[in-house]
Design a protein around this motif. Structure first.
Motif, PDB file in Angstrom:
ATOM      1  N   PRO A  11      -8.060  -3.645  -2.837  1.00 30.79           N
ATOM      2  CA  PRO A  11      -6.731  -3.851  -3.420  1.00 30.79           C
ATOM      3  C   PRO A  11      -6.009  -2.515  -3.549  1.00 30.79           C
ATOM      4  N   PRO A  12      -4.703  -2.517  -3.327  1.00 30.48           N
ATOM      5  CA  PRO A  12      -3.963  -1.259  -3.438  1.00 30.48           C
ATOM      6  C   PRO A  12      -3.825  -0.825  -4.896  1.00 30.48           C
ATOM      7  N   ARG A  13      -3.886   0.483  -5.102  1.00 32.10           N
ATOM      8  CA  ARG A  13      -3.602   1.029  -6.428  1.00 32.10           C
ATOM      9  C   ARG A  13      -2.093   1.189  -6.580  1.00 32.10           C
ATOM     10  N   THR A  14      -1.640   1.183  -7.806  1.00 34.97           N
ATOM     11  CA  THR A  14      -0.225   1.403  -8.069  1.00 34.97           C
ATOM     12  C   THR A  14       0.083   2.890  -7.918  1.00 34.97           C
ATOM     13  N   LEU A  15       1.348   3.195  -7.827  1.00 34.88           N
ATOM     14  CA  LEU A  15       1.761   4.596  -7.727  1.00 34.88           C
ATOM     15  C   LEU A  15       1.316   5.370  -8.968  1.00 34.88           C
TER      16      LEU A  15
ATOM     17  N   GLY B 237       3.132  14.603  -4.826  1.00 32.11           N
ATOM     18  CA  GLY B 237       4.207  15.486  -5.241  1.00 32.11           C
ATOM     19  C   GLY B 237       4.777  16.346  -4.122  1.00 32.11           C
ATOM     20  N   ASN B 238       4.004  16.529  -3.060  1.00 34.50           N
ATOM     21  CA  ASN B 238       4.417  17.445  -1.991  1.00 34.50           C
ATOM     22  C   ASN B 238       4.915  16.763  -0.721  1.00 34.50           C
ATOM     23  N   HIS B 239       4.802  15.441  -0.649  1.00 32.90           N
ATOM     24  CA  HIS B 239       5.180  14.725   0.566  1.00 32.90           C
ATOM     25  C   HIS B 239       5.991  13.474   0.224  1.00 32.90           C
ATOM     26  N   THR B 240       6.561  12.881   1.250  1.00 26.36           N
ATOM     27  CA  THR B 240       7.309  11.639   1.084  1.00 26.36           C
ATOM     28  C   THR B 240       6.329  10.488   0.883  1.00 26.36           C
ATOM     29  N   VAL B 241       6.655   9.598  -0.046  1.00 27.86           N
ATOM     30  CA  VAL B 241       5.813   8.448  -0.359  1.00 27.86           C
ATOM     31  C   VAL B 241       6.608   7.175  -0.058  1.00 27.86           C
ATOM     32  N   VAL B 242       5.970   6.241   0.646  1.00 24.16           N
ATOM     33  CA  VAL B 242       6.595   4.957   0.955  1.00 24.16           C
ATOM     34  C   VAL B 242       5.606   3.846   0.653  1.00 24.16           C
ATOM     35  N   LEU B 243       6.129   2.629   0.525  1.00 21.45           N
ATOM     36  CA  LEU B 243       5.293   1.448   0.350  1.00 21.45           C
ATOM     37  C   LEU B 243       5.300   0.657   1.645  1.00 21.45           C
ATOM     38  N   ILE B 244       4.127   0.236   2.081  1.00 23.51           N
ATOM     39  CA  ILE B 244       3.988  -0.558   3.288  1.00 23.51           C
ATOM     40  C   ILE B 244       3.469  -1.933   2.891  1.00 23.51           C
ATOM     41  N   GLU B 245       4.218  -2.974   3.253  1.00 23.23           N
ATOM     42  CA  GLU B 245       3.850  -4.356   2.928  1.00 23.23           C
ATOM     43  C   GLU B 245       2.625  -4.799   3.721  1.00 23.23           C
ATOM     44  N   TRP B 246       1.745  -5.532   3.039  1.00 27.50           N
ATOM     45  CA  TRP B 246       0.599  -6.135   3.727  1.00 27.50           C
ATOM     46  C   TRP B 246       0.340  -7.513   3.179  1.00 27.50           C
ATOM     47  N   PRO B 247       0.264  -8.520   3.995  1.00 25.98           N
ATOM     48  CA  PRO B 247       0.525  -8.469   5.429  1.00 25.98           C
ATOM     49  C   PRO B 247       2.013  -8.236   5.705  1.00 25.98           C
ATOM     50  N   PRO B 248       2.334  -7.735   6.900  1.00 22.43           N
ATOM     51  CA  PRO B 248       3.735  -7.477   7.227  1.00 22.43           C
ATOM     52  C   PRO B 248       4.563  -8.754   7.147  1.00 22.43           C
ATOM     53  N   LEU B 249       5.828  -8.615   6.817  1.00 22.29           N
ATOM     54  CA  LEU B 249       6.693  -9.785   6.669  1.00 22.29           C
ATOM     55  C   LEU B 249       6.756 -10.623   7.936  1.00 22.29           C
TER      56      LEU B 249
ATOM     57  N   TYR C  71       0.836  -1.191   0.000  1.00 21.02           N
ATOM     58  CA  TYR C  71       0.000   0.000   0.000  1.00 21.02           C
ATOM     59  C   TYR C  71       0.871   1.240   0.000  1.00 21.02           C
ATOM     60  N   VAL C  72       0.522   2.191  -0.835  1.00 29.83           N
ATOM     61  CA  VAL C  72       1.214   3.472  -0.858  1.00 29.83           C
ATOM     62  C   VAL C  72       0.780   4.258   0.379  1.00 29.83           C
ATOM     63  N   ALA C  73       1.763   4.812   1.064  1.00 25.95           N
ATOM     64  CA  ALA C  73       1.495   5.662   2.224  1.00 25.95           C
ATOM     65  C   ALA C  73       2.159   7.013   1.990  1.00 25.95           C
ATOM     66  N   ILE C  74       1.514   8.050   2.452  1.00 25.11           N
ATOM     67  CA  ILE C  74       2.030   9.404   2.331  1.00 25.11           C
ATOM     68  C   ILE C  74       2.422   9.884   3.721  1.00 25.11           C
ATOM     69  N   ILE C  75       3.652  10.353   3.837  1.00 25.27           N
ATOM     70  CA  ILE C  75       4.174  10.832   5.110  1.00 25.27           C
ATOM     71  C   ILE C  75       4.195  12.350   5.083  1.00 25.27           C
ATOM     72  N   GLU C  76       3.592  12.937   6.107  1.00 22.70           N
ATOM     73  CA  GLU C  76       3.555  14.394   6.225  1.00 22.70           C
ATOM     74  C   GLU C  76       4.278  14.828   7.492  1.00 22.70           C
ATOM     75  N   ASP C  77       5.231  15.731   7.327  1.00 24.41           N
ATOM     76  CA  ASP C  77       5.924  16.349   8.466  1.00 24.41           C
ATOM     77  C   ASP C  77       5.226  17.665   8.771  1.00 24.41           C
ATOM     78  N   THR C  78       4.050  17.585   9.351  1.00 26.50           N
ATOM     79  CA  THR C  78       3.264  18.790   9.590  1.00 26.50           C
ATOM     80  C   THR C  78       3.576  19.456  10.915  1.00 26.50           C
ATOM     81  N   ASP C  79       4.214  18.745  11.798  1.00 25.47           N
ATOM     82  CA  ASP C  79       4.516  19.256  13.134  1.00 25.47           C
ATOM     83  C   ASP C  79       5.992  18.970  13.404  1.00 25.47           C
ATOM     84  N   PRO C  80       6.715  19.894  13.984  1.00 28.23           N
ATOM     85  CA  PRO C  80       8.146  19.628  14.225  1.00 28.23           C
ATOM     86  C   PRO C  80       8.402  18.467  15.187  1.00 28.23           C
ATOM     87  N   ASP C  81       7.394  18.089  15.961  1.00 25.10           N
ATOM     88  CA  ASP C  81       7.574  17.015  16.939  1.00 25.10           C
ATOM     89  C   ASP C  81       6.827  15.738  16.586  1.00 25.10           C
ATOM     90  N   ALA C  82       6.218  15.679  15.401  1.00 23.85           N
ATOM     91  CA  ALA C  82       5.449  14.493  15.023  1.00 23.85           C
ATOM     92  C   ALA C  82       5.371  14.354  13.509  1.00 23.85           C
TER      93      ALA C  82
END
Length: 93
Positions: free
Chosen positions: A60-64, A78-90, A4-15
């Motif tokens: 089902p997950p969509r492709t990037l 385009g504005n945030h970090t994108v990562v892939l998360i395995e499901w089920p986890p290894l 699954y594609v996940a989007i990471i947002e650094d919206t807070d300096p502490d989280a």
């Protein structure tokens, strides 16, 4: 194994928050990117349990490329970090 594609947002300096465009309402977070990614499989598991309780399954997950073509997600990709998360986890196998 799905990814699954996940989007990471650094919206807070502490989280850091992480969310899944294919799974509305499924979010994770942490003090930093590593912790948010470490917590992501647990968020996916909880989300899957909630769907199962309602008699549904994870979609089902969509492709990037499919997500890039989706107007509601393209800017976030385009504005945030994108990562892939395995499901089920290894470690769940």
């Amino acid at each position: 194994m799905a990814q699954y594609v996940a989007i990471i947002e650094d919206t807070d300096p502490d989280a850091v928050s992480l969310w899944f465009p294919d799974l509305p309402g499924c979010i994770s977070g942490g003090d930093d990117i590593d912790e948010a990614m470490e917590n992501a499989p647990e968020a996916l598991a909880f989300y899957a349990q909630e769907l199962a309780a309602d008699g549904r399954e994870l979609p089902p997950p969509r492709t990037l490329d499919e997500l890039r073509a989706a107007p509601d997600v393209a800017d976030d990709l385009g504005n945030h970090t994108v990562v892939l998360i395995e499901w089920p986890p290894l470690d769940a196998e």
